[in-house]
Design a protein around this motif. Sequence first.
Motif, PDB file in Angstrom:
ATOM      1  N   VAL A  18      -5.175   9.522  -2.400  1.00 32.16           N
ATOM      2  CA  VAL A  18      -4.820   9.022  -3.986  1.00 32.16           C
ATOM      3  C   VAL A  18      -4.256   7.843  -4.121  1.00 32.16           C
ATOM      4  CG1 VAL A  18      -4.266   9.898  -6.141  1.00 32.16           C
ATOM      5  CG2 VAL A  18      -5.001  11.792  -4.198  1.00 32.16           C
ATOM      6  N   THR A  19      -3.356   7.535  -3.932  1.00 34.98           N
ATOM      7  CA  THR A  19      -2.455   6.033  -3.909  1.00 34.98           C
ATOM      8  C   THR A  19      -1.903   6.008  -2.359  1.00 34.98           C
ATOM      9  OG1 THR A  19      -0.317   7.364  -3.752  1.00 34.98           O
ATOM     10  CG2 THR A  19      -1.306   6.913  -5.202  1.00 34.98           C
ATOM     11  N   PRO A  20      -1.874   4.232  -1.499  1.00 33.16           N
ATOM     12  CA  PRO A  20      -0.925   4.187  -0.857  1.00 33.16           C
ATOM     13  C   PRO A  20      -0.605   4.260  -0.129  1.00 33.16           C
ATOM     14  CG  PRO A  20      -1.845   2.335  -1.987  1.00 33.16           C
ATOM     15  CD  PRO A  20      -1.782   3.237  -2.739  1.00 33.16           C
ATOM     16  N   ARG A  21       1.019   4.802  -0.914  1.00 32.83           N
ATOM     17  CA  ARG A  21       2.211   5.550  -0.308  1.00 32.83           C
ATOM     18  C   ARG A  21       1.962   7.185   0.030  1.00 32.83           C
ATOM     19  NH1 ARG A  21       7.269   4.402  -1.452  1.00 32.83           N
ATOM     20  NH2 ARG A  21       6.682   1.738  -2.554  1.00 32.83           N
ATOM     21  N   GLU A  22       0.381   7.163  -0.310  1.00 34.43           N
ATOM     22  CA  GLU A  22       0.361   9.357   0.354  1.00 34.43           C
ATOM     23  C   GLU A  22       0.105   9.074   1.695  1.00 34.43           C
ATOM     24  OE1 GLU A  22      -2.450  11.996  -1.947  1.00 34.43           O
ATOM     25  OE2 GLU A  22      -3.286  11.627  -0.436  1.00 34.43           O
ATOM     26  N   ALA A  23      -0.838   7.653   1.801  1.00 28.30           N
ATOM     27  CA  ALA A  23      -0.859   6.887   3.440  1.00 28.30           C
ATOM     28  C   ALA A  23      -0.459   6.814   4.621  1.00 28.30           C
ATOM     29  CB  ALA A  23      -2.203   6.849   3.544  1.00 28.30           C
ATOM     30  N   ALA A  24       0.763   6.906   3.621  1.00 28.67           N
ATOM     31  CA  ALA A  24       1.895   5.400   4.359  1.00 28.67           C
ATOM     32  C   ALA A  24       2.783   6.290   5.734  1.00 28.67           C
ATOM     33  CB  ALA A  24       3.569   5.408   3.632  1.00 28.67           C
ATOM     34  N   VAL A  25       2.701   7.267   5.876  1.00 35.48           N
ATOM     35  CA  VAL A  25       3.618   8.251   6.865  1.00 35.48           C
ATOM     36  C   VAL A  25       2.390   8.295   8.409  1.00 35.48           C
ATOM     37  CG1 VAL A  25       4.225  10.104   8.155  1.00 35.48           C
ATOM     38  CG2 VAL A  25       5.214   9.524   6.030  1.00 35.48           C
ATOM     39  N   GLU A  26       1.284   8.697   7.904  1.00 33.17           N
ATOM     40  CA  GLU A  26       0.750   8.631   8.408  1.00 33.17           C
ATOM     41  C   GLU A  26      -0.394   7.436   8.898  1.00 33.17           C
ATOM     42  OE1 GLU A  26      -4.305  10.798   9.060  1.00 33.17           O
ATOM     43  OE2 GLU A  26      -2.819  10.866   6.787  1.00 33.17           O
ATOM     44  N   VAL A  27      -0.044   5.851   8.531  1.00 36.14           N
ATOM     45  CA  VAL A  27      -0.814   4.884   8.979  1.00 36.14           C
ATOM     46  C   VAL A  27       0.677   4.527   9.700  1.00 36.14           C
ATOM     47  CG1 VAL A  27      -0.686   2.576   8.191  1.00 36.14           C
ATOM     48  CG2 VAL A  27      -2.300   4.355   6.984  1.00 36.14           C
ATOM     49  N   MET A  28       2.214   5.050   9.474  1.00 28.93           N
ATOM     50  CA  MET A  28       3.174   4.449  10.428  1.00 28.93           C
ATOM     51  C   MET A  28       2.930   4.842  12.041  1.00 28.93           C
ATOM     52  SD  MET A  28       6.481   3.816   7.899  1.00 28.93           S
ATOM     53  CE  MET A  28       6.334   5.081   6.920  1.00 28.93           C
ATOM     54  N   LYS A  29       2.858   6.192  12.017  1.00 30.43           N
ATOM     55  CA  LYS A  29       3.055   6.716  12.782  1.00 30.43           C
ATOM     56  C   LYS A  29       2.030   7.101  13.899  1.00 30.43           C
ATOM     57  CE  LYS A  29       4.900  11.653  12.076  1.00 30.43           C
ATOM     58  NZ  LYS A  29       5.032  12.964  11.901  1.00 30.43           N
ATOM     59  N   GLU A  30       0.302   6.205  13.468  1.00 33.61           N
ATOM     60  CA  GLU A  30      -0.468   6.206  13.965  1.00 33.61           C
ATOM     61  C   GLU A  30       0.115   4.675  15.224  1.00 33.61           C
ATOM     62  OE1 GLU A  30      -3.605   7.288  15.300  1.00 33.61           O
ATOM     63  OE2 GLU A  30      -3.197   8.883  14.495  1.00 33.61           O
ATOM     64  N   LEU A  31      -0.320   3.771  14.060  1.00 36.58           N
ATOM     65  CA  LEU A  31       0.822   2.488  14.075  1.00 36.58           C
ATOM     66  C   LEU A  31       2.123   3.022  15.760  1.00 36.58           C
ATOM     67  CD1 LEU A  31       0.654   0.511  11.330  1.00 36.58           C
ATOM     68  CD2 LEU A  31      -0.927   0.404  13.303  1.00 36.58           C
ATOM     69  N   GLN A  32       2.826   3.461  15.091  1.00 40.96           N
ATOM     70  CA  GLN A  32       4.245   4.129  15.903  1.00 40.96           C
ATOM     71  C   GLN A  32       3.188   4.389  17.470  1.00 40.96           C
ATOM     72  OE1 GLN A  32       7.863   5.746  14.269  1.00 40.96           O
ATOM     73  NE2 GLN A  32       7.610   7.500  15.096  1.00 40.96           N
ATOM     74  N   HIS A  33       2.475   5.173  17.522  1.00 42.95           N
ATOM     75  CA  HIS A  33       1.747   6.267  18.642  1.00 42.95           C
ATOM     76  C   HIS A  33       1.262   4.949  19.228  1.00 42.95           C
ATOM     77  CE1 HIS A  33       0.068   8.853  20.911  1.00 42.95           C
ATOM     78  NE2 HIS A  33      -1.411   8.291  21.127  1.00 42.95           N
ATOM     79  N   HIS A  34       1.173   3.767  18.886  1.00 43.16           N
ATOM     80  CA  HIS A  34      -0.193   2.505  19.944  1.00 43.16           C
ATOM     81  C   HIS A  34       1.401   1.744  20.045  1.00 43.16           C
ATOM     82  CE1 HIS A  34      -2.593  -0.357  20.357  1.00 43.16           C
ATOM     83  NE2 HIS A  34      -1.897  -1.380  19.445  1.00 43.16           N
ATOM     84  N   TYR A  35       2.075   1.253  19.289  1.00 44.08           N
ATOM     85  CA  TYR A  35       3.345   0.764  20.031  1.00 44.08           C
ATOM     86  C   TYR A  35       4.360   1.105  21.225  1.00 44.08           C
ATOM     87  CZ  TYR A  35       1.073  -3.144  17.113  1.00 44.08           C
ATOM     88  OH  TYR A  35       0.433  -4.451  16.698  1.00 44.08           O
ATOM     89  N   GLY A  36       4.577   2.574  20.504  1.00 41.24           N
ATOM     90  CA  GLY A  36       5.455   3.377  21.307  1.00 41.24           C
ATOM     91  C   GLY A  36       6.873   3.477  20.025  1.00 41.24           C
ATOM     92  N   TRP A  37       6.801   2.487  19.033  1.00 38.88           N
ATOM     93  CA  TRP A  37       7.843   2.812  18.100  1.00 38.88           C
ATOM     94  C   TRP A  37       7.237   1.423  16.867  1.00 38.88           C
ATOM     95  CZ3 TRP A  37      11.602  -1.605  17.137  1.00 38.88           C
ATOM     96  CH2 TRP A  37      10.826  -3.000  18.274  1.00 38.88           C
ATOM     97  N   LEU A  38       7.579   2.151  15.145  1.00 46.06           N
ATOM     98  CA  LEU A  38       7.478   0.893  14.977  1.00 46.06           C
ATOM     99  C   LEU A  38       7.889  -0.623  15.229  1.00 46.06           C
ATOM    100  CD1 LEU A  38       5.571   1.501  12.085  1.00 46.06           C
ATOM    101  CD2 LEU A  38       7.353   1.314  10.987  1.00 46.06           C
ATOM    102  N   THR A  39       7.692  -0.931  15.924  1.00 42.80           N
ATOM    103  CA  THR A  39       7.626  -2.322  15.811  1.00 42.80           C
ATOM    104  C   THR A  39       7.488  -3.307  14.581  1.00 42.80           C
ATOM    105  OG1 THR A  39       5.596  -3.938  16.059  1.00 42.80           O
ATOM    106  CG2 THR A  39       7.079  -2.554  18.359  1.00 42.80           C
ATOM    107  N   ASP A  40       8.124  -4.751  14.578  1.00 44.67           N
ATOM    108  CA  ASP A  40       7.925  -5.587  13.366  1.00 44.67           C
ATOM    109  C   ASP A  40       6.245  -5.687  13.212  1.00 44.67           C
ATOM    110  OD1 ASP A  40      10.900  -5.562  13.070  1.00 44.67           O
ATOM    111  OD2 ASP A  40      11.442  -7.593  13.826  1.00 44.67           O
ATOM    112  N   GLU A  41       6.155  -5.952  14.561  1.00 48.63           N
ATOM    113  CA  GLU A  41       4.261  -6.556  13.836  1.00 48.63           C
ATOM    114  C   GLU A  41       3.789  -5.065  13.516  1.00 48.63           C
ATOM    115  OE1 GLU A  41       2.726  -7.308  17.827  1.00 48.63           O
ATOM    116  OE2 GLU A  41       0.760  -7.572  16.709  1.00 48.63           O
ATOM    117  N   ALA A  42       3.912  -4.269  13.807  1.00 44.51           N
ATOM    118  CA  ALA A  42       3.138  -2.952  13.411  1.00 44.51           C
ATOM    119  C   ALA A  42       4.150  -2.636  12.485  1.00 44.51           C
ATOM    120  CB  ALA A  42       3.966  -1.826  14.501  1.00 44.51           C
ATOM    121  N   LEU A  43       5.077  -2.607  11.519  1.00 42.07           N
ATOM    122  CA  LEU A  43       5.616  -2.627  10.095  1.00 42.07           C
ATOM    123  C   LEU A  43       4.571  -3.752   8.898  1.00 42.07           C
ATOM    124  CD1 LEU A  43       8.739  -1.707   8.741  1.00 42.07           C
ATOM    125  CD2 LEU A  43       7.503  -3.810   7.959  1.00 42.07           C
ATOM    126  N   HIS A  44       3.785  -4.946   9.726  1.00 40.74           N
ATOM    127  CA  HIS A  44       3.524  -5.513   8.884  1.00 40.74           C
ATOM    128  C   HIS A  44       2.178  -5.771   8.241  1.00 40.74           C
ATOM    129  CE1 HIS A  44       6.802  -8.105   9.083  1.00 40.74           C
ATOM    130  NE2 HIS A  44       6.913  -9.163   7.810  1.00 40.74           N
TER     131      HIS A  44
END
Length: 160
Positions: A18-44
Amino acid sequence: MIDNELKITLEQRVAAAVTPREAAVEVMKELQHHYGWLTDEALHEAANLLGLSPLQVEELATFYEMIYRRPVGRRVVHVCDSISCWAMGGETLLEQLAGRLGIGVGETTSDGMFTLLPCCCLGNCGQSPTMLVGDNLYGGLTLEKALDILQREREGIETK
Ligand code: FES
């Protein structure tokens, strides 16, 4: 950098929210899974996907204790220190595990296998004390049980 397949998957999840914020945790978790942690690159990358500023994503990331903004071990061990677990020895368990792993709370073992962190209630209060290792929840712990679990987690990683 994420591959196109993951990028498309995440774009679809953001579009379905419904809003981008609603998806934020899921997106961060997927990127964290990909990188091992939420790197600066992942954050951007998360910021671009969500249409938020990097600062907004940073604020969201620091709010969630399961999002890691610095390098962590192959498995993050969250030991619950909320009231039920604390009353059943969770605090002692955390200290004892730190001692047996040879690290302080918040630190990572020298082999990069485990990072040990306290956490809020894991929703498993009936089986206190409880810990989460990666995605696996374990309750009714003693130090010996917890050490056995970590050994099995270690073996599971090493045989992959
Ligand atoms: S207080 Fe530890 S799982 Fe709820």
